[in-house]
Design a protein around this motif. Sequence first.
Motif, PDB file in Angstrom:
ATOM      1  N   GLU A   3      28.351  38.670  21.671  1.00  0.00           N
ATOM      2  CA  GLU A   3      27.311  38.157  22.562  1.00  0.00           C
ATOM      3  C   GLU A   3      27.403  36.643  22.600  1.00  0.00           C
ATOM      4  N   ILE A   4      27.086  36.073  23.760  1.00  0.00           N
ATOM      5  CA  ILE A   4      27.177  34.619  23.895  1.00  0.00           C
ATOM      6  C   ILE A   4      26.201  34.148  24.971  1.00  0.00           C
ATOM      7  N   ARG A   5      25.689  32.937  24.799  1.00  0.00           N
ATOM      8  CA  ARG A   5      24.892  32.275  25.836  1.00  0.00           C
ATOM      9  C   ARG A   5      25.585  30.978  26.210  1.00  0.00           C
ATOM     10  N   VAL A   6      25.778  30.772  27.506  1.00  0.00           N
ATOM     11  CA  VAL A   6      26.497  29.604  28.006  1.00  0.00           C
ATOM     12  C   VAL A   6      25.671  28.908  29.089  1.00  0.00           C
ATOM     13  N   PHE A   7      25.665  27.589  29.027  1.00  0.00           N
ATOM     14  CA  PHE A   7      25.022  26.761  30.055  1.00  0.00           C
ATOM     15  C   PHE A   7      26.111  26.071  30.868  1.00  0.00           C
ATOM     16  N   ALA A   8      25.959  26.081  32.203  1.00  0.00           N
ATOM     17  CA  ALA A   8      26.871  25.346  33.079  1.00  0.00           C
ATOM     18  C   ALA A   8      26.057  24.394  33.943  1.00  0.00           C
ATOM     19  N   PRO A   9      26.532  23.165  34.115  1.00  0.00           N
ATOM     20  CA  PRO A   9      25.709  22.137  34.760  1.00  0.00           C
ATOM     21  C   PRO A   9      25.725  22.179  36.285  1.00  0.00           C
TER      22      PRO A   9
END
Length: 316
Positions: A3-9
Amino acid sequence: MNEIRVFAPATVANVACGFDIFGFAVDQPGDEVWLKLVDQPGVRIIDIIGDQGRLPREAARNTAGIAIQVFLQKIGRTDVGFEMILTKHMPLGSGLGSSAASAVAGVFAANELLGRPLTTLELLPFAMEGERVACGSAHADNVGPSLLGGFVVVRSYSPLDVIRIDTPASLFATIVHPDVEVNTKDARYILKNEVSLKNAITQMGNVAGLIAGLTKPDYDLIGRSMVDVIIEPVRSILIPEFNEVKQAALDNGALGCSISGSGPSMFALSRDLETAQAVGSAMQQAFLSVGITGEVYVSGINTVGPRVIECIMNDV
């Protein structure tokens, strides 16, 4: 990890004179993807938060979903799948690369969970497929900077050639997103298919001047070059009080001011944080003078791109 959480700008595309070839990333806002690796093939969107129910939950019609699907096909991993939750932290149709940020966060997260079979640059074509779903055109001026960070030049689409250039550390962007909406397809529809030779020459000079100003760095040259004689005169009519807001930015020290992407967001560049903050207040006040509210974001140029917020390893 599974599982992973990623932020993209978010991103500012076009950057005045560089229609479809320039873009840069900012720190805020952006979109976030939670992704879980599962044995069942395919991509399943469990939920989308912050879209008021407007975005498709079918993966093949969703910018993040389709980006992951074509990525899996390319690397030959159709034996696995993902469950996804997409959180939208910026409005749809904002001119801030909302669809691009979702696509970038999705494919970047998938690549991480599968052990990085591809480099970050190699993920670009898959993120571009998300843009095709969103607006009918697989352009890279938003997904490029959102994925790679920094200020990006799209030199060519055939073959795809994307270059990241250095920018001054003290350069700051101000973005004002008014509470109005401009549809990207509509904003493209009103553009002319042909331009005069005179305007083409002027625009090419400003494109070259902006790149030179950023790399030298030369702030006065940056300001002189942030002039769009082709796209801005047409699209600005879709943004209420455009001329007044732009003049407010310039009067308060901005190097230049123009439309972010297809609008309605407007951006300005300044030579320091204090000026950028003053410019934001002035632009916001110009919108408020006619009853239009909106959000203000002040940021340096984001050189990181997508980032991992959290990784989780569960027993399977």
